[in-house]
Design a protein around this motif. Sequence first.
Motif, PDB file in Angstrom:
ATOM      1  N   GLU A 112      12.874   4.788   3.855  1.00 25.16           N
ATOM      2  CA  GLU A 112      13.014   6.227   3.651  1.00 25.16           C
ATOM      3  C   GLU A 112      11.671   6.905   3.368  1.00 25.16           C
ATOM      4  OE1 GLU A 112      14.428  10.000   3.188  1.00 25.16           O
ATOM      5  OE2 GLU A 112      15.471   8.251   3.975  1.00 25.16           O
ATOM      6  N   ARG A 113      10.800   6.200   2.657  1.00 22.91           N
ATOM      7  CA  ARG A 113       9.495   6.759   2.327  1.00 22.91           C
ATOM      8  C   ARG A 113       8.562   5.620   1.927  1.00 22.91           C
ATOM      9  NH1 ARG A 113      11.251   9.952  -3.133  1.00 22.91           N
ATOM     10  NH2 ARG A 113       9.144  10.790  -3.055  1.00 22.91           N
ATOM     11  N   VAL A 114       7.264   5.859   2.054  1.00 21.99           N
ATOM     12  CA  VAL A 114       6.255   4.906   1.605  1.00 21.99           C
ATOM     13  C   VAL A 114       5.423   5.593   0.534  1.00 21.99           C
ATOM     14  CG1 VAL A 114       4.266   3.487   2.249  1.00 21.99           C
ATOM     15  CG2 VAL A 114       6.174   3.770   3.852  1.00 21.99           C
ATOM     16  N   GLU A 115       5.331   4.935  -0.622  1.00 20.10           N
ATOM     17  CA  GLU A 115       4.608   5.495  -1.754  1.00 20.10           C
ATOM     18  C   GLU A 115       3.328   4.690  -1.991  1.00 20.10           C
ATOM     19  OE1 GLU A 115       8.510   7.027  -4.268  1.00 20.10           O
ATOM     20  OE2 GLU A 115       7.635   5.076  -4.746  1.00 20.10           O
ATOM     21  N   ILE A 116       2.208   5.386  -2.099  1.00 16.52           N
ATOM     22  CA  ILE A 116       0.922   4.753  -2.368  1.00 16.52           C
ATOM     23  C   ILE A 116       0.478   5.214  -3.750  1.00 16.52           C
ATOM     24  CG2 ILE A 116      -1.456   4.464  -1.618  1.00 16.52           C
ATOM     25  CD1 ILE A 116       1.015   5.836   0.880  1.00 16.52           C
ATOM     26  N   LEU A 117       0.518   4.305  -4.717  1.00 20.30           N
ATOM     27  CA  LEU A 117       0.148   4.613  -6.095  1.00 20.30           C
ATOM     28  C   LEU A 117      -1.215   3.989  -6.360  1.00 20.30           C
ATOM     29  CD1 LEU A 117       3.438   4.248  -5.966  1.00 20.30           C
ATOM     30  CD2 LEU A 117       3.229   4.634  -8.404  1.00 20.30           C
ATOM     31  N   LYS A 118      -2.175   4.800  -6.794  1.00 20.69           N
ATOM     32  CA  LYS A 118      -3.550   4.340  -6.907  1.00 20.69           C
ATOM     33  C   LYS A 118      -3.939   4.116  -8.359  1.00 20.69           C
ATOM     34  CE  LYS A 118      -4.734   6.757  -2.648  1.00 20.69           C
ATOM     35  NZ  LYS A 118      -5.430   7.928  -2.065  1.00 20.69           N
ATOM     36  N   GLY A 119      -4.701   3.059  -8.553  1.00 21.44           N
ATOM     37  CA  GLY A 119      -5.147   2.674  -9.881  1.00 21.44           C
ATOM     38  C   GLY A 119      -4.312   1.526 -10.420  1.00 21.44           C
ATOM     39  N   PRO A 120      -4.904   0.640 -11.254  1.00 18.60           N
ATOM     40  CA  PRO A 120      -4.170  -0.493 -11.819  1.00 18.60           C
ATOM     41  C   PRO A 120      -3.261  -0.054 -12.964  1.00 18.60           C
ATOM     42  CG  PRO A 120      -6.429  -0.493 -12.632  1.00 18.60           C
ATOM     43  CD  PRO A 120      -6.328   0.656 -11.656  1.00 18.60           C
ATOM     44  N   PHE A 121      -1.969  -0.333 -12.850  1.00 19.80           N
ATOM     45  CA  PHE A 121      -0.998   0.048 -13.868  1.00 19.80           C
ATOM     46  C   PHE A 121      -0.070  -1.127 -14.137  1.00 19.80           C
ATOM     47  CE2 PHE A 121      -2.469   4.131 -12.388  1.00 19.80           C
ATOM     48  CZ  PHE A 121      -2.487   4.919 -13.536  1.00 19.80           C
ATOM     49  N   ALA A 122      -0.557  -2.104 -14.903  1.00 21.98           N
ATOM     50  CA  ALA A 122       0.252  -3.286 -15.196  1.00 21.98           C
ATOM     51  C   ALA A 122       1.509  -2.922 -15.969  1.00 21.98           C
ATOM     52  CB  ALA A 122      -0.566  -4.314 -15.981  1.00 21.98           C
ATOM     53  N   LEU A 123       1.476  -1.813 -16.719  1.00 21.51           N
ATOM     54  CA  LEU A 123       2.659  -1.420 -17.479  1.00 21.51           C
ATOM     55  C   LEU A 123       3.888  -1.326 -16.590  1.00 21.51           C
ATOM     56  CD1 LEU A 123       4.080  -0.318 -20.032  1.00 21.51           C
ATOM     57  CD2 LEU A 123       3.427   1.967 -19.263  1.00 21.51           C
ATOM     58  N   ILE A 124       3.724  -0.803 -15.395  1.00 19.17           N
ATOM     59  CA  ILE A 124       4.858  -0.604 -14.500  1.00 19.17           C
ATOM     60  C   ILE A 124       5.044  -1.785 -13.560  1.00 19.17           C
ATOM     61  CG2 ILE A 124       5.805   0.905 -12.706  1.00 19.17           C
ATOM     62  CD1 ILE A 124       5.749   2.108 -15.537  1.00 19.17           C
ATOM     63  N   PHE A 125       3.950  -2.375 -13.075  1.00 20.11           N
ATOM     64  CA  PHE A 125       4.064  -3.358 -11.998  1.00 20.11           C
ATOM     65  C   PHE A 125       3.733  -4.782 -12.417  1.00 20.11           C
ATOM     66  CE2 PHE A 125       2.478   0.697 -10.153  1.00 20.11           C
ATOM     67  CZ  PHE A 125       3.684   1.098  -9.610  1.00 20.11           C
ATOM     68  N   GLY A 126       3.191  -4.984 -13.592  1.00 15.80           N
ATOM     69  CA  GLY A 126       2.790  -6.328 -13.994  1.00 15.80           C
ATOM     70  C   GLY A 126       1.454  -6.706 -13.376  1.00 15.80           C
TER      71      GLY A 126
END
Length: 678
Positions: A112-126
């Motif tokens: 449905e969509r492609v999301e590009i999230l920039k910067g290291p965010f271990a809180l959300i993704f590990g």
Amino acid sequence: MATEAESEDGRTIIVTGKSVGYVAINSATATKTDTPLIDVPQSINVVTREQLDDQAQHSIADVLRYVPGTTVGQGEGNRDQITLRGQNTTADFFLDGVRDDVQYYRSLYNIERVEILKGPFALIFGRGGSGGIINRVQKTPSVDALAIGGSASVNSFGAWDVSADINAPISGNAAFRLNANYEDLNNHRDFFGGERYAINPYLAVDLGRWKLGLSYEYVNDDRVTDRGVPSIATAAGRPNRPLTGHRETFFGVPGVNRTGLEAHIVKARLDGELAENLNWSTTVLYGDYDKYYTNVFANGAVNTTDNTVALSSYTDPTKRQNFIAQSNLVWDVNLGSIGNKILLGLEYGDQDSTNQRRNGTLSSSSLDLDNIVYPTVTFGAPVRNTESDVQFFSAYAQDQISFGEHVDLVVGLRYDRFEIEGTDLIGTPRPFSRTDEKVSPRVGLILKPQENISIYGSYSKSFLPRSGDQFLTLAPASGTTPGQEDLAPEKMTNYEIGAKWDIRPDLNVTLALFQLDRNNTGVPVPGVPGSQFLTDTRTKGVELALVGRILPGWQVSGGYSYQDAYRKNDDSIRLGQVPEHQFALWNRYDFNSHVGAGLGVIHQSSQFAAIRTSATTTRLPAFTRVDAALFFNASDNVQLQLNVENLLDEDYFSDAHNNNNITPGAPINSRFTVRVKF
């Protein structure tokens, strides 16, 4: 389009996000809560289904070429590989927010969509996500109406594909959706070909206060591995350049260079309302992946004395089973005049992998460019044979705090335990293991002088265990020499300030300035193949994006990025595949309800093919590519579309894997697409 069922109204059972044309309104990925993008203290690009279709995009690479700040890598001709803010990765991919880290080419037929999230965010993704992540959001069923759609396309190289998208309400509270796709692969390169097919049935049921989704996807991908062309020397003390005049030449062995993937991916999601303003969501993913790739490739620059290129070869099979469970509790509560959106989450994963590598012996170790005769190849005993089991556990907490209408604060912490145990089976079996425990913070401050403007600052961290993206680099110690298992994880720290302005609900502009530091990372030792030294790197940059509807008939999506990526304390060592300047802009203009046109431009300044550790490190020249499209609505049910890539027939090099595996960009080519919906 065939995707009317994706309109994300109240009839969609599993809600994944709202969009208007090219503009995404919100996302649950960046915070794991349903949050408007203007309230997320992070740079996020979202490519909606409408834009994917308008640009006839078929791959992650197609998508990212129009997202400045990201660079597409060659991936050795067998996988998605990208660079985000100077950080190269094969594993920082997610599906509906759940890790999707196996090396393969991801399709878009059911997305449905492609999301590009920039910067290291271990809180959300590990772990990982050193420069950011790519998240694909899956199409979901709707009880709104029966919708049957499909598309077929063919390009001027002879590649073609067909797809189907069927949404069928089963009752007032249940629906079934089926997406399927077949692609016959071809391009401008000699001997390239292959096929990919996939099917994805998805059942969703509304149980009142609970909503259940069950998805199964089967993927089969078989294609030629093509690692492009080598480099050639220019002058003493100057960077090598890609070999020209061989845009179609295959530097492999026909019939030997091949990669295949068979994948079974099962995903279950359960969303529920435990009480007023208290919601719970759990996603479980199981994936079984069987992947191999075999290739012969250029293993050095052109020998200008006799016009030959050295070749090398290997075959590499991998099997992996992923089990990942993620559970989130979200509580909306007001403490006096202060609003809180509190997230509490747990994640557990178990990833079993086996991998081998066998080097090839060639009947001729080089290719004569004046008289190309492809050698034969045989593969010997394994030079790498490992099995590993990764188990990880995470617990995280986040609070999105609203101090009235003008000030928001996002704070959170994540605890990760990453444990790997494995065995090196070459010779006498040697066990290896390591356990890492990390706490990663995230802090973001958002100031909103008015409802449609936000100014933010953020600080976040992430880490990457020594086993690397694919759990292959944890070599045991030898005698008194420390191995990878003795070394601490790499650490990434991101500082970012930015602003977001929703000019209108269907038009926004964003600006971000960032500094990303990576500590304890490995850099190749010049002149010593296979050796590395540990150092620190830094990427500083600016990103600007504009997305939305300029005029009633005119939509745009584009941006600009500036990046400076280097080794700290020695900026002569530059990070690879990081153009200093990138610009991309896509336009669609509808002249009336039947006829429209599209025009796009991509510009990248020159970039090093790999990390620059010597004066002769290969440098890819800058390029500008122009694309175009025509749209015609033949009726309410039939749409015709013609996309032209590289309209001005620019001779360029699109991406690279290293100094001598460089992909020549395709010459002018076109794709004709027919879409139907009922």
